[in-house]
Scaffold this motif. Structure first.
Motif, mmCIF file in Angstrom:
data_model
loop_
_atom_site.group_PDB
_atom_site.id
_atom_site.type_symbol
_atom_site.label_atom_id
_atom_site.label_comp_id
_atom_site.label_asym_id
_atom_site.label_seq_id
_atom_site.Cartn_x
_atom_site.Cartn_y
_atom_site.Cartn_z
ATOM 1 N N PHE A 106 0.776 -1.239 0.000
ATOM 2 C CA PHE A 106 0.000 0.000 0.000
ATOM 3 C C PHE A 106 0.808 1.291 0.000
ATOM 4 O O PHE A 106 0.562 2.160 -0.806
ATOM 5 C CB PHE A 106 -0.980 0.028 1.177
ATOM 6 N N GLY A 107 1.761 1.466 0.895
ATOM 7 C CA GLY A 107 2.375 2.775 1.068
ATOM 8 C C GLY A 107 3.615 3.044 0.246
ATOM 9 O O GLY A 107 4.161 4.141 0.313
ATOM 10 N N PHE A 108 4.067 2.067 -0.537
ATOM 11 C CA PHE A 108 5.307 2.218 -1.278
ATOM 12 C C PHE A 108 5.078 2.740 -2.688
ATOM 13 O O PHE A 108 4.119 2.347 -3.357
ATOM 14 C CB PHE A 108 6.028 0.872 -1.381
ATOM 15 N N ALA A 109 6.007 3.602 -3.133
ATOM 16 C CA ALA A 109 5.970 4.069 -4.520
ATOM 17 C C ALA A 109 6.249 2.899 -5.456
ATOM 18 O O ALA A 109 7.142 2.092 -5.195
ATOM 19 C CB ALA A 109 7.010 5.164 -4.742
ATOM 20 N N PRO A 110 5.506 2.779 -6.548
ATOM 21 C CA PRO A 110 5.730 1.660 -7.470
ATOM 22 C C PRO A 110 7.178 1.536 -7.936
ATOM 23 O O PRO A 110 7.708 0.413 -8.027
ATOM 24 C CB PRO A 110 4.779 1.973 -8.626
ATOM 25 N N ALA A 111 7.834 2.660 -8.219
ATOM 26 C CA ALA A 111 9.218 2.588 -8.684
ATOM 27 C C ALA A 111 10.148 2.044 -7.614
ATOM 28 O O ALA A 111 11.144 1.374 -7.919
ATOM 29 C CB ALA A 111 9.691 3.972 -9.139
ATOM 30 N N PHE A 112 9.853 2.323 -6.353
ATOM 31 C CA PHE A 112 10.650 1.818 -5.239
ATOM 32 C C PHE A 112 10.558 0.294 -5.181
ATOM 33 O O PHE A 112 11.570 -0.411 -5.052
ATOM 34 C CB PHE A 112 10.140 2.451 -3.958
ATOM 35 N N VAL A 113 9.340 -0.218 -5.302
ATOM 36 C CA VAL A 113 9.132 -1.665 -5.263
ATOM 37 C C VAL A 113 9.790 -2.334 -6.454
ATOM 38 O O VAL A 113 10.404 -3.402 -6.337
ATOM 39 C CB VAL A 113 7.627 -1.988 -5.221
ATOM 40 N N ALA A 114 9.690 -1.704 -7.616
ATOM 41 C CA ALA A 114 10.218 -2.302 -8.843
ATOM 42 C C ALA A 114 11.733 -2.436 -8.824
ATOM 43 O O ALA A 114 12.294 -3.217 -9.601
ATOM 44 C CB ALA A 114 9.784 -1.476 -10.057
ATOM 45 N N ARG A 115 12.413 -1.706 -7.951
ATOM 46 C CA ARG A 115 13.859 -1.878 -7.843
ATOM 47 C C ARG A 115 14.213 -3.209 -7.197
ATOM 48 O O ARG A 115 15.318 -3.716 -7.362
ATOM 49 C CB ARG A 115 14.473 -0.726 -7.039
ATOM 50 N N ALA A 116 13.298 -3.769 -6.423
ATOM 51 C CA ALA A 116 13.548 -5.044 -5.752
ATOM 52 C C ALA A 116 12.907 -6.222 -6.460
ATOM 53 O O ALA A 116 13.461 -7.328 -6.481
ATOM 54 C CB ALA A 116 13.038 -4.979 -4.319
ATOM 55 N N LEU A 117 11.740 -6.013 -7.018
ATOM 56 C CA LEU A 117 10.969 -7.110 -7.605
ATOM 57 C C LEU A 117 10.721 -6.878 -9.082
ATOM 58 O O LEU A 117 10.415 -5.753 -9.485
ATOM 59 C CB LEU A 117 9.619 -7.245 -6.888
ATOM 60 N N ALA A 119 13.489 -8.823 -9.467
ATOM 61 C CA ALA A 119 14.908 -9.190 -9.523
ATOM 62 C C ALA A 119 15.362 -9.993 -8.313
ATOM 63 O O ALA A 119 16.253 -10.849 -8.427
ATOM 64 C CB ALA A 119 15.761 -7.930 -9.666
ATOM 65 N N VAL A 120 14.756 -9.764 -7.136
ATOM 66 C CA VAL A 120 15.208 -10.466 -5.947
ATOM 67 C C VAL A 120 15.028 -11.969 -6.070
ATOM 68 O O VAL A 120 15.770 -12.753 -5.462
ATOM 69 C CB VAL A 120 14.481 -9.919 -4.701
ATOM 70 N N TRP A 121 14.092 -12.406 -6.912
ATOM 71 C CA TRP A 121 13.861 -13.846 -7.062
ATOM 72 C C TRP A 121 14.953 -14.521 -7.867
ATOM 73 O O TRP A 121 14.992 -15.758 -7.937
ATOM 74 C CB TRP A 121 12.488 -14.098 -7.681
ATOM 75 N N ASP A 122 15.846 -13.745 -8.459
ATOM 76 C CA ASP A 122 17.040 -14.329 -9.079
ATOM 77 C C ASP A 122 18.094 -14.679 -8.033
ATOM 78 O O ASP A 122 19.035 -15.421 -8.322
ATOM 79 C CB ASP A 122 17.651 -13.353 -10.098
ATOM 80 N N LEU A 123 17.943 -14.138 -6.836
ATOM 81 C CA LEU A 123 18.909 -14.365 -5.761
ATOM 82 C C LEU A 123 18.454 -15.460 -4.794
ATOM 83 O O LEU A 123 19.283 -16.104 -4.152
ATOM 84 C CB LEU A 123 19.128 -13.076 -4.966
ATOM 85 N N ILE A 124 17.154 -15.635 -4.679
ATOM 86 C CA ILE A 124 16.615 -16.559 -3.684
ATOM 87 C C ILE A 124 15.192 -16.923 -4.080
ATOM 88 O O ILE A 124 14.500 -16.128 -4.720
ATOM 89 C CB ILE A 124 16.651 -15.907 -2.281
#
Length: 325
Positions: A106-117, A119-124
């Protein structure tokens, strides 16, 4: 109004570290879990849902606020606070992309979230993260419980009994956490039950804000106008100056916030109603217990809940220390 040059998405501004690590940096805020306006019954007593949340929320928060929680993510290859945060909280959904998290967190900017997801699923993998997050939090819980004489197995049993039969309709984060198989380790079972109840409650709070016509950025702007600040909240939720100022303008047009950024009486009343609605929506698991069972769960949770609360940074934007009687 003060302005800031937070980078779009905000990740460079926080440098992927735990926000509580550097002097003057905000600890991880949870505006959709706040108790800044404690819920009250008509008789003036704290709502049972609010009182119980004050006990299980700190247990859940060990995944964010404890050195063991952060170390578990780091050891798993997720360096920096935010990779672990987004992977850990989103893992029950599976390997989802950013839009699912934008909607549910809810409270996160879409661009902020997109920096992590994603892509994080390539690590774990999500399955690995589920184990990591529970183990890290459990290590902290066991450390804090060591000198309390707390029976973690009995406490986990009691909280699991409450979390077992939740009404999950309309509760996405609550539902996926309810579907996580219970671990064997008592401290992990306790943490998972607390997490399921916490996310179930948070889903209700998001619904209350949406029903009030408040979006993710607006919720932060209004919160900053009541008991926090733009300097704390904007960078770690990733909103640009333009987005923040636009949200401020929308709230001001509704007479919910002043030109200087302070919540108006109408804005404060809106937040109060959202908090009250959150308590009402979270009440069923607790009002379904008979008084003796509610007292038993409270008695079991209080020592470890208080210990976890004491281990959290003070002050913290969750507001638990201020609201706890």
């Amino acid at each position: 109004m003060e302005t800031h040059n937070a980078s779009p998405g905000g990740f460079r501004s926080v440098r992927w570290h735990h926000p509580a690590r550097s002097a003057g940096a905000p600890v991880f805020p949870s505006p959709t879990r706040s108790c800044i306006l404690p819920g009250r019954t008509k008789e003036g007593e704290l709502h049972s849902a609010r009182r119980m949340w004050m006990l299980f929320e700190p247990i859940h928060a060990m995944t964010y606020f404890s050195p063991e929680g952060l170390q578990a993510y780091t050891d798993a290859g997720l360096r920096g606070f935010w990779r672990g945060y987004f992977a850990g909280r989103a893992a029950p959904f599976g390997a989802v992309d950013a839009p699912v998290v934008v909607a549910s967190f809810f409270g996160f900017a879409p661009a902020f979230v997109a920096r992590a997801l994603p892509a994080v699923w390539d690590l774990i993998t999500p399955e690995q993260v589920l184990r990591v997050r529970a183990a890290g939090a459990a290590n902290a819980i066991e450390r804090l419980a060591a000198n309390l004489g707390t029976d973690l197995a009995a406490t986990a049993d009691a909280l699991e009994s409450v979390a077992r039969d939740l009404d999950i309709a309309g509760r996405s984060l609550g539902a996926v956490n309810a579907a996580v198989p219970p671990p064997d380790r008592p401290a992990e079972r306790l943490w998972q039950a607390a997490t399921t109840l916490r996310e179930h409650r948070g889903d209700g709070h998001v619904a209350a804000l949406v029903a009030a016509g408040i979006d993710g950025c607006e919720s932060l702007v209004l919160r900053a106008g009541l008991d926090s600040s733009r300097r704390l909240l904007q960078p770690i939720r990733g909103w640009t100056d333009e987005q923040w100022d636009a949200a401020h303008a929308r709230l001001q047009a509704r007479d919910l916030i002043t030109t200087e950024g302070k919540a108006t009486p109408d804005g404060t009343a809106l937040l109060q109603e959202a908090e009250d609605a959150t308590d009402r929506a979270a009440a069923r698991p607790w009002t379904s217990l008979d008084p003796a069972e509610l007292e038993r769960v409270t008695t079991l949770l209080t020592p470890i809940g208080d210990a976890c609360l004491a281990a959290m940074p003070t002050p913290n934007p969750i507001g638990l220390a201020r609201a706890k009687p």
